[in-house]
Design an enzyme around this catalytic site. Structure first.
Site, PDB file in Angstrom:
ATOM      1  N   ARG A 266      45.805  23.393  33.126  1.00  0.00           N
ATOM      2  CA  ARG A 266      46.082  23.636  34.735  1.00  0.00           C
ATOM      3  C   ARG A 266      47.685  24.276  34.536  1.00  0.00           C
ATOM      4  O   ARG A 266      47.954  25.312  35.315  1.00  0.00           O
ATOM      5  CB  ARG A 266      45.958  22.531  35.473  1.00  0.00           C
ATOM      6  CG  ARG A 266      46.311  22.658  36.751  1.00  0.00           C
ATOM      7  CD  ARG A 266      45.546  22.003  37.788  1.00  0.00           C
ATOM      8  NE  ARG A 266      45.386  20.674  37.611  1.00  0.00           N
ATOM      9  CZ  ARG A 266      46.299  19.533  37.325  1.00  0.00           C
ATOM     10  NH1 ARG A 266      47.442  20.032  37.667  1.00  0.00           N
ATOM     11  NH2 ARG A 266      45.929  18.464  37.053  1.00  0.00           N
TER      12      ARG A 266
ATOM     13  N   TYR B 282      45.069  43.858  54.701  1.00  0.00           N
ATOM     14  CA  TYR B 282      43.685  43.126  54.352  1.00  0.00           C
ATOM     15  C   TYR B 282      43.186  41.959  55.148  1.00  0.00           C
ATOM     16  O   TYR B 282      43.848  41.266  55.366  1.00  0.00           O
ATOM     17  CB  TYR B 282      43.683  42.983  52.893  1.00  0.00           C
ATOM     18  CG  TYR B 282      42.482  42.320  52.208  1.00  0.00           C
ATOM     19  CD1 TYR B 282      41.244  42.859  52.339  1.00  0.00           C
ATOM     20  CD2 TYR B 282      42.491  40.828  51.901  1.00  0.00           C
ATOM     21  CE1 TYR B 282      40.250  42.306  51.878  1.00  0.00           C
ATOM     22  CE2 TYR B 282      41.465  40.218  51.347  1.00  0.00           C
ATOM     23  CZ  TYR B 282      40.200  40.891  51.269  1.00  0.00           C
ATOM     24  OH  TYR B 282      39.153  40.324  51.017  1.00  0.00           O
TER      25      TYR B 282
ATOM     26  N   ASP C 184      52.299  43.100  48.589  1.00  0.00           N
ATOM     27  CA  ASP C 184      50.950  43.162  48.134  1.00  0.00           C
ATOM     28  C   ASP C 184      50.804  44.674  47.596  1.00  0.00           C
ATOM     29  O   ASP C 184      50.747  45.402  48.159  1.00  0.00           O
ATOM     30  CB  ASP C 184      49.952  42.931  49.236  1.00  0.00           C
ATOM     31  CG  ASP C 184      48.324  43.006  48.616  1.00  0.00           C
ATOM     32  OD1 ASP C 184      48.337  43.675  47.706  1.00  0.00           O
ATOM     33  OD2 ASP C 184      47.602  42.272  49.136  1.00  0.00           O
TER      34      ASP C 184
ATOM     35  N   LYS D  50      41.230  44.342  40.981  1.00  0.00           N
ATOM     36  CA  LYS D  50      40.824  45.597  41.334  1.00  0.00           C
ATOM     37  C   LYS D  50      41.318  46.474  40.285  1.00  0.00           C
ATOM     38  O   LYS D  50      40.621  46.516  39.273  1.00  0.00           O
ATOM     39  CB  LYS D  50      41.558  45.796  42.839  1.00  0.00           C
ATOM     40  CG  LYS D  50      41.628  45.069  43.865  1.00  0.00           C
ATOM     41  CD  LYS D  50      39.949  44.977  44.392  1.00  0.00           C
ATOM     42  CE  LYS D  50      39.630  44.360  45.533  1.00  0.00           C
ATOM     43  NZ  LYS D  50      39.749  43.005  45.923  1.00  0.00           N
TER      44      LYS D  50
HETATM   45  C1  LIG Z   1      45.008  44.714  49.495  1.00  0.00           C
HETATM   46  C2  LIG Z   1      44.308  43.413  49.197  1.00  0.00           C
HETATM   47  N1  LIG Z   1      44.814  42.307  48.899  1.00  0.00           N
HETATM   48  C3  LIG Z   1      44.285  41.030  48.404  1.00  0.00           C
HETATM   49  C4  LIG Z   1      42.866  41.108  48.607  1.00  0.00           C
HETATM   50  C5  LIG Z   1      42.143  39.930  47.949  1.00  0.00           C
HETATM   51  O1  LIG Z   1      41.880  39.603  46.675  1.00  0.00           O
HETATM   52  P1  LIG Z   1      40.548  38.902  45.764  1.00  0.00           P
HETATM   53  O2  LIG Z   1      39.397  39.456  46.387  1.00  0.00           O
HETATM   54  O3  LIG Z   1      40.718  39.181  44.416  1.00  0.00           O
HETATM   55  O4  LIG Z   1      40.910  37.482  46.482  1.00  0.00           O
HETATM   56  C6  LIG Z   1      41.912  42.269  48.237  1.00  0.00           C
HETATM   57  C7  LIG Z   1      40.827  42.325  48.287  1.00  0.00           C
HETATM   58  O5  LIG Z   1      40.017  43.310  48.637  1.00  0.00           O
HETATM   59  C8  LIG Z   1      42.791  43.284  48.852  1.00  0.00           C
HETATM   60  O6  LIG Z   1      42.247  44.732  49.148  1.00  0.00           O
END
Ligand SMILES: Cc1ncc(COP(=O)(O)O)c(C=O)c1O
Length: 381
Positions: free
Chosen positions: A46, A98, A170, A195
């Protein structure tokens, strides 16, 4: 070494014990100690795991940060950023970000008395108005998901720092290959590594990269205390996927540019949202801070188009949530990724049912365009 070379020859890319050119998967929870608290830097997975550490050093190197941290999902990574704050603190965040980030703020962190204001984070006056005495974080998504709104990271980081707020970006849509927020002035860069970084729709993961050791120790504390870590198998999958990040993104971006231009010529389309187009209202800002428009774009269909018919008639585009993969993905954000927004707010920010998001993959671009063309022809009433 330049970025393309560092994608291949990264810290830990060769196993120091065996010379293996792929890191071993340390599928282990605990490590034998030679005396109480006498160990080789690994105690319990962890806290630290050798495979995860390779990934964490790899992403830190690519983004020009001091440390990287791998989490079980993008949302776990984003949550770790918010967990740096205290009850009573306030966040200024990009409007229309998001849906999962919107949800974690409104359904989880609000209960711990974190408050937030959404604004167009490129509008200096709006950001200044939104800042309060207790604002401790500016949270940016650029390009924003799904309408590709651009924020000038450097300019807004300057403003936030003058008011003692941390800046988080982000960077999911761009990846370190196209945009490196820490070099532009951000304090933390965060990714859904599910992604582009993973790139093959086979792993859920999140990454955080920090600008300095003080911030690192806060994130480390959260990672080890809350425990939302990435396992060794998934860490290895990301390390493997990242090696081809550059070639994947270059190809996908070239196709995205061609698709964006083609969409602009179609009468069924009201508007195309892609920062690689000269006509994007903030194309200049994006060009200054990123090395390309990327492989995600959205468009607004005219109201005469039957969206469901269009989406379900496609044969190559995969109708799914997620993005950044080898296969091209099509999404209706209003009913999929942004369904957690209240409908009035969705309408206000422009994420209506006629907005469609594309994540361009690695198929032949002519096939991708032909599939969209068939879909549009069949969906016009
Ligand atoms: C811009 C963005 N940030 C964060 C996330 C969240 O990521 P996760 O699905 O890996 O938890 C997403 C998911 O689609 C996203 O498009």
């Amino acid at each position: 070494m330049r970025l393309k070379t560092r994608l291949i020859h990264h810290p830990g890319s060769v196993c120091e014990h065996t010379g293996a050119v792929s890191p071993p998967i340390y599928q282990v929870s605990t490590f034998k100690q030679t005396g109480v608290n006498r160990h080789k830097g690994f105690e319990y997975s962890r806290g630290e795991n050798p495979t995860r550490r390779v990934l964490e050093q790899y992403i830190a190197d690519l983004e020009g940060g001091v440390d990287g941290f791998a989490f079980a999902s993008g949302m776990a990574a984003i949550s770790a950023c918010f967990m740096q704050l205290r009850a009573g603190d306030h966040i200024v965040a990009t409007e229309g970000l998001y849906g999962g980030t919107f949800r974690v703020l409104s359904r989880v962190f609000e209960r711990f008395n974190l408050t937030y204001t959404y604004v167009d984070t490129n509008d200096q006056e709006a950001v200044e108005r939104a800042f309060q005495d207790n604002t401790r974080m500016l949270y940016l998504e650029t390009p924003s998901n799904p309408l590709m709104v651009i924020t000038d990271i450097g300019r807004m980081a300057g403003l936030a720092h003058s008011r003692n707020a941390l800046v988080v970006v982000d960077n999911t849509f761009m990846s370190p290959y196209l945009q490196r927020p820490l070099e532009l002035g951000a304090d933390l860069s965060v990714h859904s590594a599910s992604k582009f970084i993973g790139g093959h729709s086979d792993v859920i993961a999140g990454l955080v990269v920090t600008k300095d050791k003080k911030i690192s120790s806060g994130i480390k504390q959260i990672q080890v205390s809350v425990g939302g870590i990435l396992g060794p198998q998934d860490s290895w999958l990301l390390v493997r996927g990242m090696k081809t990040l550059g070639v994947r993104l270059r190809q996908a971006q070239e196709s995205a540019q061609a698709i964006a231009l083609w969409l602009c010529s179609r009468s069924e389309i009201e508007q195309v949202y892609y920062p690689g187009l000269d006509g994007h209202p903030r194309a200049q800002i994006h060009r200054r801070q990123a090395d390309g428009g990327g492989a995600i774009l959205s468009f607004r269909l005219r109201s005469s188009i039957d969206v469901d018919k269009f989406l379900t008639s496609l044969e190559i585009w995969t109708l799914a949530v997620s993005l950044g993969a080898v296969e091209s993905i099509i999404t209706q954000p209003s009913r999929m990724t942004h369904a957690s927004y209240p409908s009035e707010l969705r309408e206000r920010i422009g994420v209506t049912d006629h907005v469609v998001r594309l994540s361009v993959g690695l198929e032949d671009v002519d096939d991708l365009i032909a599939d969209l063309e068939n879909g549009l022809n069949g969906a016009a009433s």
